[in-house]
Design a protein around this motif. Structure first.
Motif, PDB file in Angstrom:
ATOM      1  N   ASP A 194      14.779  15.411   4.030  1.00  0.00           N
ATOM      2  CA  ASP A 194      15.752  16.699   3.763  1.00  0.00           C
ATOM      3  C   ASP A 194      15.389  16.972   2.240  1.00  0.00           C
ATOM      4  N   GLY A 195      15.480  15.781   1.615  1.00  0.00           N
ATOM      5  CA  GLY A 195      15.349  16.017   0.102  1.00  0.00           C
ATOM      6  C   GLY A 195      14.159  16.628  -0.626  1.00  0.00           C
ATOM      7  N   ALA A 197      12.347  18.826   1.535  1.00  0.00           N
ATOM      8  CA  ALA A 197      12.213  20.167   2.143  1.00  0.00           C
ATOM      9  C   ALA A 197      13.200  21.006   1.178  1.00  0.00           C
ATOM     10  N   ASN A 198      14.396  20.448   0.679  1.00  0.00           N
ATOM     11  CA  ASN A 198      15.118  21.224  -0.252  1.00  0.00           C
ATOM     12  C   ASN A 198      14.434  21.702  -1.702  1.00  0.00           C
ATOM     13  N   ALA A 199      13.704  20.542  -2.072  1.00  0.00           N
ATOM     14  CA  ALA A 199      13.046  20.757  -3.534  1.00  0.00           C
ATOM     15  C   ALA A 199      11.927  21.828  -3.200  1.00  0.00           C
ATOM     16  N   ASN A 200      11.228  21.631  -2.057  1.00  0.00           N
ATOM     17  CA  ASN A 200      10.204  22.467  -1.913  1.00  0.00           C
ATOM     18  C   ASN A 200      10.690  23.890  -1.760  1.00  0.00           C
ATOM     19  N   ALA A 201      11.729  24.149  -0.897  1.00  0.00           N
ATOM     20  CA  ALA A 201      12.342  25.454  -0.852  1.00  0.00           C
ATOM     21  C   ALA A 201      12.704  26.159  -1.865  1.00  0.00           C
ATOM     22  N   ASN A 202      13.378  25.322  -2.866  1.00  0.00           N
ATOM     23  CA  ASN A 202      14.020  25.749  -3.827  1.00  0.00           C
ATOM     24  C   ASN A 202      13.233  25.685  -5.342  1.00  0.00           C
ATOM     25  N   VAL A 212      15.175  13.625  -5.423  1.00  0.00           N
ATOM     26  CA  VAL A 212      15.324  14.775  -4.320  1.00  0.00           C
ATOM     27  C   VAL A 212      16.848  14.426  -3.694  1.00  0.00           C
ATOM     28  N   MET A 216      20.444  17.089  -3.906  1.00  0.00           N
ATOM     29  CA  MET A 216      21.411  17.261  -2.838  1.00  0.00           C
ATOM     30  C   MET A 216      22.639  16.925  -3.167  1.00  0.00           C
TER      31      MET A 216
END
Length: 252
Positions: A194-195, A197-202, A212, A216
């Motif tokens: 999840d971390g 995915a969040n780092a990549n998306a943002n 990461v 969050m």
């Protein structure tokens, strides 16, 4: 082969008996894809000899001596997989291989994909830190089991100054609040996914694995480590590492 078997047998039994770990399924990702350019050597630092054994061999012997580790994923480039010292380890059914990525984060993601679905805690460890102890790893696993994420770290010894331009001091940081972070860094696998995915998306900059999770807003426990768990970065580090191993009574 016999030497490797003897070394694994000689390692202290590591049962990871902390009550916090009874219901956990543990795995490790060992990052051995770095180039080690600062070492000024003819090969990556994880293949340099330390008391007669490649650095990576010290790592593998330690991790494979830990019976509770169900899977150990070695992230290593194809070109190095045929090295003779690796062959006995590759026959261990707990050892899997993954390819390094362009950045550390990509290497961790590749390693995580090879861990398998059943794992509940995964330790991310740099091959350039062969001096970590079983005790430190166990305590970090126990903290991660309780808090979801934990990292080995030691209080900063030197005074740290910040400079905005690289020429002059901007300010002196409060050393009492600073920690020197090591590996392993241990997390719940889904939390790490999840971390990322969040780092990549943002498009967030990630400097290490627990970053990461921090991004969050999740807590990361500091597990007090040991100053001897140094990262082999320069030729001088190899000399210090050999001294530490000799002090421990380790030989090849």
């Amino acid at each position: 082969h016999a030497a490797v078997a003897a070394a694994v047998a000689r390692a202290p039994p590591a049962q990871l008996l902390s009550p916090a770990l009874v219901d956990e399924r543990l795995a490790a990702v060992l990052l051995a894809g770095g180039s080690g350019s600062r070492m000024k050597a003819d090969r990556p630092k994880q293949f340099l000899e330390l008391l007669g054994k490649p650095v990576l061999q010290w790592d593998l012997e330690l991790l494979l001596s830990m019976e509770r580790l169900e899977r150990i994923v070695l992230v290593i480039a194809d070109e190095y997989r045929d090295l003779p010292f690796l062959q006995p380890f590759l026959s261990d059914p707990r050892l899997a291989l993954a390819l390094p990525g362009a950045e550390r984060q990509n290497s961790v993601e590749n390693g995580l994909a090879a861990v398998g679905e059943g794992c509940t805690l995964v330790a991310i460890h740099d091959a350039a830190r062969p001096l970590v102890t079983i005790d430190a790893i166990e305590r970090c696993f126990a903290d991660a089991a309780q808090h979801g994420a934990a990292v080995l770290a030691v209080p900063c010894k030197p005074t740290i100054k910040e400079s905005a331009d690289g020429e002059f001091v901007s300010r002196t940081l409060d050393r009492s609040k600073l920690w020197d972070v090591q590996t392993p860094q241990i997390l719940r696998p889904q939390m790490l996914r999840d971390g990322f995915a969040n780092a990549n998306a943002n498009q967030l900059a990630v400097t290490d694995d627990v970053s990461v999770v921090e991004l969050m807003g999740e807590p990361v426990k500091l597990t007090v480590g040991e100053y001897t768990n140094l990262k082999l970065t320069t030729p001088e580090d190899m000399i210090i590492a050999e001294t530490i191993l000799r002090d421990r009574g380790e030989t090849h």
